[in-house]
Design an enzyme around this catalytic site. Sequence first.
Site, PDB file in Angstrom:
ATOM      1  N   SER A   1      -9.426   1.812   2.920  1.00 28.75           N
ATOM      2  CA  SER A   1      -8.478   2.571   2.130  1.00 28.75           C
ATOM      3  C   SER A   1      -7.449   1.699   1.399  1.00 28.75           C
ATOM      4  O   SER A   1      -6.689   2.203   0.580  1.00 28.75           O
ATOM      5  CB  SER A   1      -7.740   3.569   3.029  1.00 28.75           C
ATOM      6  OG  SER A   1      -7.009   2.909   4.051  1.00 28.75           O
TER       7      SER A   1
ATOM      8  N   SER B   1     -10.143  -0.605   6.961  1.00 30.74           N
ATOM      9  CA  SER B   1      -9.457  -0.358   5.696  1.00 30.74           C
ATOM     10  C   SER B   1      -8.697  -1.539   5.120  1.00 30.74           C
ATOM     11  O   SER B   1      -8.282  -1.498   3.969  1.00 30.74           O
ATOM     12  CB  SER B   1      -8.491   0.824   5.858  1.00 30.74           C
ATOM     13  OG  SER B   1      -9.196   2.036   5.913  1.00 30.74           O
TER      14      SER B   1
ATOM     15  N   LYS C   1       0.841  -1.203   0.000  1.00 30.36           N
ATOM     16  CA  LYS C   1       0.000   0.000   0.000  1.00 30.36           C
ATOM     17  C   LYS C   1       0.874   1.249   0.000  1.00 30.36           C
ATOM     18  O   LYS C   1       1.874   1.310   0.732  1.00 30.36           O
ATOM     19  CB  LYS C   1      -0.905  -0.031   1.238  1.00 30.36           C
ATOM     20  CG  LYS C   1      -1.936   1.078   1.333  1.00 30.36           C
ATOM     21  CD  LYS C   1      -2.788   0.863   2.571  1.00 30.36           C
ATOM     22  CE  LYS C   1      -3.862   1.936   2.728  1.00 30.36           C
ATOM     23  NZ  LYS C   1      -4.717   1.674   3.906  1.00 30.36           N
TER      24      LYS C   1
END
Length: 470
Positions: free
Chosen positions: A155, A179, A80
């Site tokens: 996210s 997330s 990420k």
Amino acid sequence: MRELTFLSAVSMAEQIRRKQLSPVELLEAHLTRIEALNPKLNAFVQVDGESARQQARLAEAALGRCEKLGPLHGVPLSIKSSMEVAGLRCESGTKLRAGMVATREAPLVTRLRGAGAVILGTTNTPELLMAWETDNLLYGRTNSPWDLSRTPGGSSGGEAAAIAAGMSAGGVGSDGGGSIRVPAHFSGICGLKPTPGRIPATGHFPASTGPFALIGAVGPMARTIADLKVLFEAMQGPDDGDPSAAPVPVRWPEQDELKRVRIGYFEDDGRTPVTPETRAAVQTAAAALRRAGFQVEPFRPDGLELARQLWWNLFGIAGGMVLGPVTQGHEEEIGPLLKEFSGWVAAEPSHTGRSLLETWMQRDVLRIKIFAQMQKYPVLLCPVAAIPAFRHGERSWQVEGKTVKYLDAWSYCEWFNLLGTPAAVVPVGTSPEGLPIGVQIVARPWQEELVISVAAVLEDQCGCYGHPNI
């Protein structure tokens, strides 16, 4: 090529060790898959093919020298883009950090490399990670590989889409309010939100300090629970850069010990309704765990609604106060999702010293209360969210005759951020549209091994693994 990239990470590593699969061949298959699909999905924001090829060649050379190999030797992973990977952009989806390149490496990335992993690149996020969908002004929208008109969540949405589509064998997400778990649920993969500090969040932006250290965590995402286990083992362990870190040794439960664990399950929280298919997925999971020999009984802890409210006090109000100075004076550079989040925060009074102290104390009292209830049921089974993956831009849904609003749909995750408990997602069911539906397995803090072990039994019973036809 498609079949190669959809192998489990464990299988990839085994075939490489047996010299049945070349790390270079495996990497090229992933790069080819990325080249074909990333224009549609927009999951990766940066792919460092040259570096990845060099890593793969080194992995191949190590095989020829008969060196001791790590458990992820030659396996291509993604990270990420809120985590520092040396030499790659670490922008957390915001124009305020556009072009920012990490000069150091997050400890968990170093640990993954030490286990033999090949790092492909970094994946897309919503701006400053403040949404349950992935879109920003810097790189644009990420689409679900199951349906391009829908989001893979947020996210860690870019990460979930990359893994689900076979562009990455697994990787790293972060989770302050679902997330990791919401994107795993939306995308038909597995994810683990560990206890804060079990895997170091050092090198993450926003930094794991203040309210984010209490409720946030970084953790693995993968297509199978076995892969999740290997990633967890490689990344776990304390680091001085994470204020929540603790020296907790890895301890996997024995089979007879595991089967003595009682599991409490609930299909909804009595406040936010879930879709019929979500309810059915929980029922399916409960029945599967009973077949496997567990004692599984209906049970819903008292105090979940207060947990939701206290979570917002930390993530929303306190988190907004932390991020406010970052965005102040840059309103023209901020995207719609972050403006929306900022509007929700602005609609409520900022914390005073007294209100923040009261939130903190109430959190501690509630944790004591709920953990006491979990003495009888050390493992909980429940939904991940009220709905499966939603269409881009949607903000409310009709479920069982009631309107479910955007912030309420993910309350099933938010409780466990407030409580600081480990929680894993396993795909179990599907919606009428063919979208994945996961369930959530939860235990008390520092019991990641218990969560993963129960999740593995559930996966084995349900045969949950599948992939999108893209």
